[in-house]
Write a protein that holds these residues in place. Structure first.
Motif, PDB file in Angstrom:
ATOM      1  N   LEU A  37       0.858  -1.177   0.000  1.00  0.00           N
ATOM      2  CA  LEU A  37       0.000   0.000   0.000  1.00  0.00           C
ATOM      3  C   LEU A  37       0.897   1.231   0.000  1.00  0.00           C
ATOM      4  O   LEU A  37       1.810   1.336   0.825  1.00  0.00           O
ATOM      5  N   ARG A  38       0.628   2.160  -0.894  1.00  0.00           N
ATOM      6  CA  ARG A  38       1.430   3.384  -0.954  1.00  0.00           C
ATOM      7  C   ARG A  38       0.797   4.453  -0.078  1.00  0.00           C
ATOM      8  O   ARG A  38      -0.391   4.778  -0.217  1.00  0.00           O
ATOM      9  N   VAL A  39       1.592   4.981   0.841  1.00  0.00           N
ATOM     10  CA  VAL A  39       1.120   5.951   1.833  1.00  0.00           C
ATOM     11  C   VAL A  39       2.027   7.167   1.805  1.00  0.00           C
ATOM     12  O   VAL A  39       3.253   7.038   1.911  1.00  0.00           O
ATOM     13  N   VAL A  40       1.439   8.354   1.674  1.00  0.00           N
ATOM     14  CA  VAL A  40       2.236   9.575   1.691  1.00  0.00           C
ATOM     15  C   VAL A  40       2.089  10.267   3.040  1.00  0.00           C
ATOM     16  O   VAL A  40       1.002  10.312   3.621  1.00  0.00           O
ATOM     17  N   ILE A  41       3.208  10.777   3.534  1.00  0.00           N
ATOM     18  CA  ILE A  41       3.226  11.599   4.747  1.00  0.00           C
ATOM     19  C   ILE A  41       3.953  12.891   4.410  1.00  0.00           C
ATOM     20  O   ILE A  41       5.120  12.862   3.992  1.00  0.00           O
ATOM     21  N   THR A  42       3.269  14.022   4.560  1.00  0.00           N
ATOM     22  CA  THR A  42       3.905  15.310   4.283  1.00  0.00           C
ATOM     23  C   THR A  42       4.494  15.864   5.575  1.00  0.00           C
ATOM     24  O   THR A  42       4.164  15.417   6.665  1.00  0.00           O
ATOM     25  N   GLY A  43       5.371  16.851   5.434  1.00  0.00           N
ATOM     26  CA  GLY A  43       6.080  17.338   6.613  1.00  0.00           C
ATOM     27  C   GLY A  43       6.878  16.212   7.243  1.00  0.00           C
ATOM     28  O   GLY A  43       7.012  16.119   8.468  1.00  0.00           O
ATOM     29  N   ALA A  44       7.420  15.344   6.387  1.00  0.00           N
ATOM     30  CA  ALA A  44       7.981  14.063   6.838  1.00  0.00           C
ATOM     31  C   ALA A  44       9.245  14.196   7.668  1.00  0.00           C
ATOM     32  O   ALA A  44       9.638  13.246   8.354  1.00  0.00           O
ATOM     33  N   ALA A  45       9.903  15.347   7.623  1.00  0.00           N
ATOM     34  CA  ALA A  45      11.102  15.552   8.436  1.00  0.00           C
ATOM     35  C   ALA A  45      10.784  16.219   9.763  1.00  0.00           C
ATOM     36  O   ALA A  45      11.685  16.497  10.554  1.00  0.00           O
ATOM     37  N   GLY A  46       9.483  16.453  10.013  1.00  0.00           N
ATOM     38  CA  GLY A  46       9.081  17.174  11.216  1.00  0.00           C
ATOM     39  C   GLY A  46       8.853  16.284  12.421  1.00  0.00           C
ATOM     40  O   GLY A  46       8.981  15.059  12.362  1.00  0.00           O
ATOM     41  N   GLN A  47       8.484  16.936  13.529  1.00  0.00           N
ATOM     42  CA  GLN A  47       8.317  16.262  14.816  1.00  0.00           C
ATOM     43  C   GLN A  47       7.226  15.207  14.821  1.00  0.00           C
ATOM     44  O   GLN A  47       7.425  14.083  15.292  1.00  0.00           O
ATOM     45  N   ILE A  48       6.034  15.564  14.342  1.00  0.00           N
ATOM     46  CA  ILE A  48       4.919  14.621  14.372  1.00  0.00           C
ATOM     47  C   ILE A  48       5.228  13.418  13.499  1.00  0.00           C
ATOM     48  O   ILE A  48       5.021  12.264  13.888  1.00  0.00           O
TER      49      ILE A  48
END
Length: 270
Positions: free
Chosen positions: A5-16
């Motif tokens: 399954l392809r999942v995108v996470i933005t702000g990927a270098a951030g804390q959350i």
């Protein structure tokens, strides 16, 4: 084993994202038998940091993680994704007017909405975490007209989790025994956590929260204010915003959306 399954996470270098990535990659969200390919999006300035995050994901040796694609290009990030965690957003800084914040976020979520519309799967489930989440979700959906509006949600699960934890502590039960707390309004100090329809499981019986708490004054004042101001309290104590709990809430939200809620629980989202 299922197809990845392809999942995108933005702000990927951030804390959350730092906490969220591990939860997603090890199977907490999409199940223990679902392989994942992570698409990690951040701005060009953060690519060096993101490289370190990718190294750590590799070093975790997670069996379900079948690939990682770090990028600063939304067109690459949203290609063929089935789930999207939109964590990255412009934070409100000192001296910034609300209109300035909204203006910056319109640009971010317009671009991401257009990329979703063009490249993502048409049944993609989109969870907007970056605040103001409701407004950002509306903007994003506006620029992705080919994706059903009901596939865009704004996260209020952090407030729900906070409310459940406060009630569980007050009654003296494990948190999983509290169900169906409702949060009305945006993720902000104007929200209203509502326990009127919530229940607590005690000795195998489902008891309304007001009956279990036995203190309507607490439910109408301390409980509400604690949940409303919890984010500020965390910042005051930690000197940083809620990250681990926000990541857990995002994980909970997407898991229940994909896999369904536990019996007797209901999921409400905007």
């Amino acid at each position: 084993m299922a197809e990845p399954l392809r999942v995108v996470i933005t702000g990927a270098a951030g804390q959350i994202a730092y906490s969220l990535l591990y939860m997603v990659a090890k199977g907490d969200v999409f199940g223990p038998n679902q392989p994942i390919i992570l698409h990690l999006l951040d701005i060009p300035f953060m690519m060096g940091v993101l490289e370190g995050v990718v190294m750590e994901l590799s070093d975790c040796a997670l069996p379900l993680l079948h690939g990682v694609i770090p990028t600063d290009d939304p067109n690459v990030a949203f290609k063929d994704v089935s789930a999207a965690f939109l964590v990255g957003a412009m934070p409100r800084k000192q001296g910034m007017e609300r209109k300035d914040l909204l203006g910056a976020n319109v640009k971010i979520f317009k671009v991401q909405g257009e990329a979703l519309d063009k490249y993502a799967k048409k049944d993609v489930k989109v969870l907007v975490v970056g605040n103001p989440a409701n407004t950002n979700a509306l903007i994003c959906s506006r620029y992705a007209p080919s994706i059903p509006k009901e596939n865009f949600t704004a996260m209020t699960r952090l407030d729900q989790n906070r409310a459940q934890a406060q009630i569980a502590s007050r009654v003296g039960v494990p948190v999983q025994q509290v169900s169906n707390v409702i949060i009305w309004g945006n993720h902000s100090s104007t929200q209203f956590p509502d326990a009127a329809h919530a229940t607590v499981s005690i000795d195998g019986k489902s008891i309304p929260v007001p009956e279990a708490v036995k203190d309507c004054d607490w439910l109408g004042s301390v409980f509400v204010e604690t949940v409303q101001k919890r984010g500020a309290a965390v910042i005051a104590a930690r000197k940083m915003s809620s990250a681990m709990s926000a990541a857990k809430a995002a994980s909970d939200h997407m898991r229940d959306w994909f896999l369904g809620t536990a019996p007797g629980n209901h999921m409400f989202y905007l």
